[in-house]
Design a protein around this motif. Structure first.
Motif, short mmCIF file in Angstrom:
data_model
loop_
_atom_site.label_atom_id
_atom_site.label_comp_id
_atom_site.label_asym_id
_atom_site.label_seq_id
_atom_site.Cartn_x
_atom_site.Cartn_y
_atom_site.Cartn_z
N ARG A 4 21.96 53.58 44.56
CA ARG A 4 22.13 52.28 45.22
C ARG A 4 22.43 51.13 44.25
NH1 ARG A 4 24.32 52.39 49.53
NH2 ARG A 4 23.59 50.39 50.20
N PRO A 5 21.69 50.98 43.13
CA PRO A 5 22.03 49.87 42.23
C PRO A 5 23.45 50.00 41.68
CG PRO A 5 19.84 50.67 41.72
CD PRO A 5 20.44 51.63 42.71
N LEU A 6 23.85 51.22 41.30
CA LEU A 6 25.20 51.42 40.78
C LEU A 6 26.22 51.20 41.88
CD1 LEU A 6 26.79 52.15 38.28
CD2 LEU A 6 26.60 54.55 38.92
N HIS A 7 25.91 51.59 43.09
CA HIS A 7 26.78 51.38 44.24
C HIS A 7 27.05 49.89 44.41
CE1 HIS A 7 28.56 52.83 48.01
NE2 HIS A 7 28.03 51.77 48.60
N ARG A 8 26.02 49.06 44.34
CA ARG A 8 26.17 47.60 44.47
C ARG A 8 26.99 47.03 43.31
NH1 ARG A 8 24.90 45.99 49.31
NH2 ARG A 8 22.85 46.57 50.04
N VAL A 9 26.74 47.52 42.11
CA VAL A 9 27.50 47.06 40.94
C VAL A 9 28.98 47.36 41.15
CG1 VAL A 9 27.94 47.52 38.49
CG2 VAL A 9 25.61 47.16 39.29
N TYR A 10 29.31 48.57 41.57
CA TYR A 10 30.70 48.95 41.80
C TYR A 10 31.33 48.09 42.90
CZ TYR A 10 30.35 53.14 38.86
OH TYR A 10 30.22 54.02 37.83
N GLN A 11 30.58 47.81 43.97
CA GLN A 11 31.11 46.94 45.02
C GLN A 11 31.44 45.57 44.46
OE1 GLN A 11 27.89 47.21 47.88
NE2 GLN A 11 29.13 48.49 49.24
#
Length: 159
Positions: A4-11
């Motif tokens: 989830r944190p990496l997902h948000r960073v990529y977004q």
């Protein structure tokens, strides 16, 4: 499924990249046509823009502590790949010329003269052209093949 944190960073990264690309795309559609600009103006602006985009991508990779190989950068086989590209240039250039000739024979038209933005007008332009080609090719591969496809695959599970 996703971190989830990496997902948000990529977004967020893709959003910032879209902010960079959006005005560029809009200006290319409604702005002054590039064909009326001299080659050195088009080449220098493209070199600066592509260098900035590449720097942004490399910053994201560094900040996320990702290996650069995740975006396709490796020193392992670059001489072989560069030589392959140089060797393929001639057959591809000849093929394009042949296709243009066949299309003209079929009755289709093509411009008789290159737009001024593609015409080299002096020694400085001839020196600038190879740099222009290398920077644009590197940035295109890094941004689209290396970065966007990797991020979109992570965010969506497929590309």
């Amino acid at each position: 499924m996703h971190d989830r944190p990496l997902h948000r960073v990529y977004q967020f990264e893709l959003f910032v990249l879209a902010l960079f690309l959006g005005p560029t795309i809009a200006l290319s559609v409604v702005g002054r046509p590039l064909e009326h600009l001299p080659f050195h103006v088009v080449a220098l602006s493209s070199i600066l823009q592509n260098t900035a985009f590449s720097g942004l991508i490399l910053y994201y990779v560094w900040r996320n502590r990702e290996p650069v190989r995740d975006v396709g950068l490796s020193t392992r086989s670059w001489p072989r790949e560069a030589m392959t590209g140089l060797l393929l240039f001639i057959p591809f250039a000849l093929a394009v010329s042949l296709i243009e000739s066949l299309l003209r024979l079929a009755g289709l038209s093509a411009p008789d003269e290159l737009p001024s933005s593609l015409q080299l007008a002096g020694n400085a332009d001839y020196l600038l052209a190879p740099l222009f080609l290398v920077v644009v090719a590197f940035a295109e591969e890094l941004i689209f093949r290396g970065y966007l496809i990797h991020r979109l695959h992570h965010l969506t599970g497929h590309t």
